[in-house]
Design an enzyme around this catalytic site. Sequence first.
Site, PDB file in Angstrom:
ATOM      1  N   CYS A   1       0.873  -1.173   0.000  1.00 56.34           N
ATOM      2  CA  CYS A   1       0.000   0.000   0.000  1.00 56.34           C
ATOM      3  C   CYS A   1       0.903   1.214   0.000  1.00 56.34           C
ATOM      4  CB  CYS A   1      -0.845   0.028   1.264  1.00 56.34           C
ATOM      5  SG  CYS A   1      -1.848  -1.448   1.496  1.00 56.34           S
TER       6      CYS A   1
ATOM      7  N   ARG B   1       1.242   1.845  -5.990  1.00 55.33           N
ATOM      8  CA  ARG B   1       1.448   0.872  -4.918  1.00 55.33           C
ATOM      9  C   ARG B   1       0.151   0.177  -4.501  1.00 55.33           C
ATOM     10  NH1 ARG B   1       6.280   1.486  -2.215  1.00 55.33           N
ATOM     11  NH2 ARG B   1       5.397   0.443  -0.409  1.00 55.33           N
TER      12      ARG B   1
ATOM     13  N   TRP C   1      -3.839  -1.656  -1.159  1.00 55.41           N
ATOM     14  CA  TRP C   1      -3.834  -2.900  -1.935  1.00 55.41           C
ATOM     15  C   TRP C   1      -4.165  -3.967  -0.911  1.00 55.41           C
ATOM     16  CZ3 TRP C   1      -3.695  -3.963  -6.940  1.00 55.41           C
ATOM     17  CH2 TRP C   1      -3.439  -5.271  -7.349  1.00 55.41           C
TER      18      TRP C   1
ATOM     19  N   ASN D   1       1.160   0.304   6.068  1.00 57.27           N
ATOM     20  CA  ASN D   1       1.522  -0.547   4.935  1.00 57.27           C
ATOM     21  C   ASN D   1       2.305  -1.724   5.506  1.00 57.27           C
ATOM     22  OD1 ASN D   1       2.509  -1.665   2.532  1.00 57.27           O
ATOM     23  ND2 ASN D   1       4.275  -0.292   2.528  1.00 57.27           N
ATOM     24  N   GLY D   2       1.837  -2.932   5.247  1.00 62.28           N
ATOM     25  CA  GLY D   2       2.541  -4.112   5.752  1.00 62.28           C
ATOM     26  C   GLY D   2       1.532  -5.177   6.146  1.00 62.28           C
TER      27      GLY D   2
ATOM     28  N   GLU E   1       8.508 -20.376 -18.920  1.00 59.48           N
ATOM     29  CA  GLU E   1       8.390 -18.981 -18.502  1.00 59.48           C
ATOM     30  C   GLU E   1       9.487 -18.114 -19.128  1.00 59.48           C
ATOM     31  OE1 GLU E   1       6.160 -17.245 -17.457  1.00 59.48           O
ATOM     32  OE2 GLU E   1       7.029 -15.484 -16.533  1.00 59.48           O
TER      33      GLU E   1
ATOM     34  N   LYS F   1       8.574 -14.870 -21.310  1.00 57.51           N
ATOM     35  CA  LYS F   1       9.112 -13.534 -20.994  1.00 57.51           C
ATOM     36  C   LYS F   1       9.855 -12.956 -22.181  1.00 57.51           C
ATOM     37  CE  LYS F   1       7.310 -12.789 -18.478  1.00 57.51           C
ATOM     38  NZ  LYS F   1       6.227 -13.117 -17.746  1.00 57.51           N
TER      39      LYS F   1
ATOM     40  N   GLU G   1       7.457 -12.192 -25.187  1.00 64.80           N
ATOM     41  CA  GLU G   1       6.476 -11.101 -25.094  1.00 64.80           C
ATOM     42  C   GLU G   1       7.142  -9.734 -24.964  1.00 64.80           C
ATOM     43  OE1 GLU G   1       3.708 -11.295 -21.762  1.00 64.80           O
ATOM     44  OE2 GLU G   1       5.277 -11.951 -20.404  1.00 64.80           O
TER      45      GLU G   1
ATOM     46  N   HIS H   1      12.729 -35.353 -30.401  1.00 67.87           N
ATOM     47  CA  HIS H   1      11.610 -35.984 -31.102  1.00 67.87           C
ATOM     48  C   HIS H   1      10.982 -35.067 -32.149  1.00 67.87           C
ATOM     49  CE1 HIS H   1      11.689 -39.527 -28.544  1.00 67.87           C
ATOM     50  NE2 HIS H   1      11.849 -38.706 -27.506  1.00 67.87           N
TER      51      HIS H   1
ATOM     52  N   LYS I   1      -2.599  -5.913 -19.299  1.00 70.80           N
ATOM     53  CA  LYS I   1      -2.214  -6.525 -18.023  1.00 70.80           C
ATOM     54  C   LYS I   1      -3.229  -7.576 -17.602  1.00 70.80           C
ATOM     55  CE  LYS I   1       0.366  -7.112 -14.502  1.00 70.80           C
ATOM     56  NZ  LYS I   1       1.622  -7.832 -14.751  1.00 70.80           N
TER      57      LYS I   1
HETATM   58  O1  M6R Z   1      -3.820 -12.253 -14.038  1.00 72.11           O
HETATM   59  P1  M6R Z   1      -3.456 -13.635 -14.528  1.00 72.11           P
HETATM   60  O2  M6R Z   1      -2.384 -14.266 -13.737  1.00 72.11           O
HETATM   61  O3  M6R Z   1      -4.671 -14.518 -14.631  1.00 72.11           O
HETATM   62  O4  M6R Z   1      -2.940 -13.388 -16.004  1.00 72.11           O
HETATM   63  C1  M6R Z   1      -2.618 -14.458 -16.825  1.00 72.11           C
HETATM   64  C2  M6R Z   1      -1.919 -14.016 -18.100  1.00 72.11           C
HETATM   65  O5  M6R Z   1      -2.734 -13.159 -18.854  1.00 72.11           O
HETATM   66  C3  M6R Z   1      -0.599 -13.315 -17.812  1.00 72.11           C
HETATM   67  O6  M6R Z   1       0.242 -14.126 -17.040  1.00 72.11           O
HETATM   68  C4  M6R Z   1       0.103 -12.958 -19.118  1.00 72.11           C
HETATM   69  O7  M6R Z   1       0.510 -14.127 -19.772  1.00 72.11           O
HETATM   70  C5  M6R Z   1       1.292 -12.032 -18.920  1.00 72.11           C
HETATM   71  N1  M6R Z   1       1.499 -11.293 -20.119  1.00 72.11           N
HETATM   72  C6  M6R Z   1       2.558 -12.755 -18.594  1.00 72.11           C
HETATM   73  O8  M6R Z   1       3.666 -11.941 -18.514  1.00 72.11           O
END
Ligand code: M6R
Length: 606
Positions: free
Chosen positions: A2, A28, A75, A101-102, A479, A483, A486, A502, A601
């Site tokens: 927060c 935050r 938050w 905050n905490g 992952e 990363k 994207e 394979h 997001k």
């Molecule tokens: O909020 P969520 O964890 O459900 O989101 C899932 C995906 O949309 C999210 O992880 C997305 O793949 C991001 N771009 C990953 O960096």
Amino acid sequence: MCGIIGCVLKAGSVAPILHKGLKRLEYRGYDSAGIATVYNGAIYLKKDSGKINEIHARLNLDNLPGSIGIAHTRWATHGAPSQVNAHPHLDCDERIAIVHNGVIENFLELKEELMDRRHTFRSKTDTEVIAHLIEENLKSGKNLLEATIAAVRRLKGSYALAVISSLEPDKIVFARNESPLIIGFSDSANFVASDVAAFIEHTRKAVFLDNGEAGYMTPSEFRIFRIDSGVEVEKRVIELTWTVEEAEKSGYPHFTLKEIYEQPHTISEALKAQEKYLDLLTEFLDRGREVFLLAAGTSHNACVAASYMFSKIARLNTIPVIASEFIENYGRSIGIDSIILAVSQSGETADVLTAVENARMTAATILAVTNVVGSTLTRVSRAYVLQNSGPEIGVAATKTFTAQLTVLAQLALRLARRRGKLAQYEIDELREELRKLPELVEKTLMISDKPMRELAKGLANARSIFFLGRGISYATALEARLKVMELSYIPCIAYPAGESKHGPISVIENGYPVFFIAPYDPTRKHVLGNIMEMKARGAKIYCVGTEGDNELRENSDWWLGLPKVHEILSPIIYVIPFQFLAYYLALERGFDPDKPRNLAKSVTVL
Ligand code: M6R
């Protein structure tokens, strides 16, 4: 996470300054907010749920009387986002207002104790216990600083807090443990805030509080003391050089990099996941006929890692499923004895919610791991655990991935204990490894940043990159691929290292970059063979392994050694170099790492 801010002015109205400071801290947290001021022997309070602009439109946050006040943007961690749970919180007599905050780990026992002594609680937050503790201490004759210090000595957990009282209307008292707190000062005003962004428009002179420090400020002075001994401390004054924008990112050029560097903290917050909810989830996981781990994107990759954790230490087979495929693949076969553990940072991903809704219709039990209290997912699940990461502004998930893994590892450990699948010494060892994680992550950040920055220069023009891992490192490879792809827009491939022969190996040609994620775990013995297969076809081998693994080092064209870590925790450590690689590749290729193209997001469409 927060944001808090307090301000004491020599003259004038403090509310508009607090309101503006809150806007600067909104990154935050933004599920509720509030301001309290002290004026003419009374506390004035405005707070509500929603974003700051929405609350301002309803309540006019600029319109509170007085020149001393505190404010908070929330938050949620304890208690859903709502008017009553929003900060500031008051004591029974409404003479004290507090922002925090905490996470107070022992708040339930303190609350019971205070309720036995007839304190009335209005909210479900952990913070409110602090207001009532201070209230009692004030009644026993202590001044506001003494009362606050005595109260925080009883707390277990993290806090950055600011307190005002109508009994001492010329001051703000503050205290810090583990959550950040900074003082800003000038001739006309003194500030205390979670972040310099909140006050940098007014002053560039700052003092950073350390853990275990508390103090007070009036319009003309501020003093700081050790909480344990009460001894006054001298602090170094820092002259801030950041712009407002830089200050919001704590001096980092992008939120993504800031969030990568926040991981020691966010992991230690994830380790504070509430015990009773971890236990509840563990109980349900143990009961089901079948367990699905449901998620999208990065959260799905966390589920892939979790499936190895659950089977390796708790001997529970789980099925990680991409949310958008769940209904078609399993929709008709699930039922009352199916358990769905949905993992979603936002708790709002449409693919996840639709699959969960389908499962609910069959009377399956819905459990969740999420970062957002009050999200749709928390409302439709039977029980959930929060990962406590605070808001993630960078579109690419970084700190929330490692926090999810930290929560999932704790669940796996509890399940293993409940099912009697680990010996006591193994449980103790893993507990100790979890405890040490923030330290290990800190070390890994230090080791990886520079080499990955350098490496990004050489790989910026790669046409494609391959990521391989065996066992739980397959999840890390997934992952790493997501990363890098994207953020840099370089097409990438991830495979279990054993599976690559394979088919996918046919794409390899001279100089093709292939990353191996190869911690020293039981799968390591096969990795060398996979490296040889790739080398024989001309691949350039980049290997991230365990420090001291000379055999792998000698057989790689590029090598990064990371600290030794328990097998089921390795994705938390091994993903970090790839977060850096993705970030630096985006920069090398001229893209904005915080806002990758075509992405949002939170994906709220199917
Ligand atoms: O909020 P969520 O964890 O459900 O989101 C899932 C995906 O949309 C999210 O992880 C997305 O793949 C991001 N771009 C990953 O960096």
